[in-house]
Scaffold this motif. Structure first.
Motif, PDB file in Angstrom:
ATOM      1  N   LEU A 164     -11.562  38.177  10.375  1.00 13.90           N
ATOM      2  CA  LEU A 164     -12.616  37.770   9.454  1.00 13.90           C
ATOM      3  C   LEU A 164     -12.135  36.631   8.557  1.00 13.90           C
ATOM      4  CD1 LEU A 164     -15.417  38.089   8.244  1.00 13.90           C
ATOM      5  CD2 LEU A 164     -14.504  39.943   6.829  1.00 13.90           C
ATOM      6  N   GLU A 168     -12.240  33.331  10.460  1.00 11.63           N
ATOM      7  CA  GLU A 168     -13.624  32.903  10.704  1.00 11.63           C
ATOM      8  C   GLU A 168     -14.279  32.426   9.408  1.00 11.63           C
ATOM      9  OE1 GLU A 168     -14.505  32.352  13.691  1.00 11.63           O
ATOM     10  OE2 GLU A 168     -12.759  33.365  14.501  1.00 11.63           O
ATOM     11  N   TYR A 169     -13.973  33.091   8.307  1.00 17.19           N
ATOM     12  CA  TYR A 169     -14.492  32.652   7.007  1.00 17.19           C
ATOM     13  C   TYR A 169     -14.021  31.231   6.698  1.00 17.19           C
ATOM     14  CZ  TYR A 169     -15.182  32.066   2.051  1.00 17.19           C
ATOM     15  OH  TYR A 169     -15.551  31.549   0.835  1.00 17.19           O
ATOM     16  N   THR A 208     -21.211  36.761   5.660  1.00 15.67           N
ATOM     17  CA  THR A 208     -20.676  37.336   6.882  1.00 15.67           C
ATOM     18  C   THR A 208     -21.122  38.785   7.002  1.00 15.67           C
ATOM     19  OG1 THR A 208     -18.606  38.001   5.825  1.00 15.67           O
ATOM     20  CG2 THR A 208     -18.633  35.854   6.940  1.00 15.67           C
ATOM     21  N   VAL A 222     -20.016  42.151   9.501  1.00 20.71           N
ATOM     22  CA  VAL A 222     -19.162  42.713  10.540  1.00 20.71           C
ATOM     23  C   VAL A 222     -19.691  44.100  10.870  1.00 20.71           C
ATOM     24  CG1 VAL A 222     -16.845  43.519  11.140  1.00 20.71           C
ATOM     25  CG2 VAL A 222     -17.126  41.423   9.801  1.00 20.71           C
ATOM     26  N   LYS A 260     -19.097  47.640  12.907  1.00 19.72           N
ATOM     27  CA  LYS A 260     -17.947  48.425  13.344  1.00 19.72           C
ATOM     28  C   LYS A 260     -18.409  49.657  14.122  1.00 19.72           C
ATOM     29  CE  LYS A 260     -14.663  49.015  10.469  1.00 19.72           C
ATOM     30  NZ  LYS A 260     -13.831  49.397   9.333  1.00 19.72           N
ATOM     31  N   THR A 316     -21.333  31.386  13.157  1.00 22.00           N
ATOM     32  CA  THR A 316     -20.402  32.020  14.085  1.00 22.00           C
ATOM     33  C   THR A 316     -21.003  33.332  14.550  1.00 22.00           C
ATOM     34  OG1 THR A 316     -18.462  31.094  12.970  1.00 22.00           O
ATOM     35  CG2 THR A 316     -18.099  33.048  14.333  1.00 22.00           C
ATOM     36  N   HIS A 334     -18.917  38.578  19.556  1.00 27.22           N
ATOM     37  CA  HIS A 334     -19.257  39.936  19.989  1.00 27.22           C
ATOM     38  C   HIS A 334     -18.192  40.409  20.961  1.00 27.22           C
ATOM     39  CE1 HIS A 334     -21.536  43.472  20.975  1.00 27.22           C
ATOM     40  NE2 HIS A 334     -22.541  43.073  20.223  1.00 27.22           N
ATOM     41  N   GLN A 364     -13.843  46.659  15.050  1.00 28.02           N
ATOM     42  CA  GLN A 364     -14.877  45.654  14.830  1.00 28.02           C
ATOM     43  C   GLN A 364     -15.573  45.371  16.163  1.00 28.02           C
ATOM     44  OE1 GLN A 364     -13.285  42.881  11.316  1.00 28.02           O
ATOM     45  NE2 GLN A 364     -12.154  42.576  13.204  1.00 28.02           N
ATOM     46  N   LEU A 377     -19.313  39.988  14.713  1.00 24.04           N
ATOM     47  CA  LEU A 377     -19.286  39.181  13.490  1.00 24.04           C
ATOM     48  C   LEU A 377     -20.416  38.174  13.566  1.00 24.04           C
ATOM     49  CD1 LEU A 377     -18.044  37.880  10.887  1.00 24.04           C
ATOM     50  CD2 LEU A 377     -16.755  36.426  12.432  1.00 24.04           C
ATOM     51  N   GLY A 392     -21.643  35.126  11.056  1.00 25.32           N
ATOM     52  CA  GLY A 392     -21.331  34.386   9.838  1.00 25.32           C
ATOM     53  C   GLY A 392     -22.181  33.132   9.760  1.00 25.32           C
ATOM     54  N   SER A 408     -28.452  34.929   8.546  1.00 28.39           N
ATOM     55  CA  SER A 408     -27.540  35.963   9.027  1.00 28.39           C
ATOM     56  C   SER A 408     -28.307  37.211   9.457  1.00 28.39           C
ATOM     57  CB  SER A 408     -26.527  36.302   7.932  1.00 28.39           C
ATOM     58  OG  SER A 408     -25.654  37.313   8.362  1.00 28.39           O
TER      59      SER A 408
END
Length: 150
Positions: A14, A17-18, A32, A34, A36, A79, A82, A92, A95, A97, A110
């Motif tokens: 994460l 990617e951030y 973002t 995520v 889980k 972003t 998967h 995870q 994501l 983002g 998002s």
């Protein structure tokens, strides 16, 4: 829009990617999400998941979803990652983002991407429970969430 799409077995960071989403001085907002692997679903104890996809078609579908979001909101970067394969509790899965100049666009885009990903992207999910394995269909609540964008 600068877009990153990845369907992969390996986990993602994460933080990394951030950093990509937050590049430059034009990104006033980065949102973002995520997803889980949970330990409970439909009243049963879940031990893990197996996710499959249709290579090529899946990436095309995710790209289309992100492009639809960019038509609605002024997205700078997006972003979608998967994961596929066998996943355990707490791993995870996904994501999403989005960065933009302002928070409202980042939040809305998002949410839009996630709602459409849950209902339109060609992924198949099989849960491993304490008693058996079962394929999971889209939930009615996911379909209703996606309907609000029409």
């Amino acid at each position: 829009m600068d877009l990153k799409i990845s369907v992969q077995q390996e986990d993602f960071s994460l933080a990394q990617e951030y950093e990509r989403l937050a590049l430059g001085t034009d990104a006033g907002a980065v949102v973002t999400f995520v997803g889980k692997v949970r330990d409970m679903n439909l009243g049963d104890n879940v031990q893990g998941l197996h996710l499959e996809h249709y290579p090529g078609m899946t990436e095309k579908s995710l790209t289309s979803i992100a492009e639809q979001a960019a038509e609605r909101w002024p997205i700078l970067r997006a972003t979608i990652i998967h994961r596929i394969g066998d996943l355990d509790i707490g791993d995870q899965i996904v994501l999403v983002g989005v960065s933009s100049s302002h928070r409202s666009a980042s939040f809305a885009a998002s949410e839009f991407i996630m709602d459409y990903l849950k209902t339109e992207a060609p992924f198949w999910k099989k849960e491993r429970t304490t008693t058996d394995n079962r394929w999971i269909d889209s939930r009615e609540s996911d379909k209703k969430s996606a309907e609000r964008w029409k």
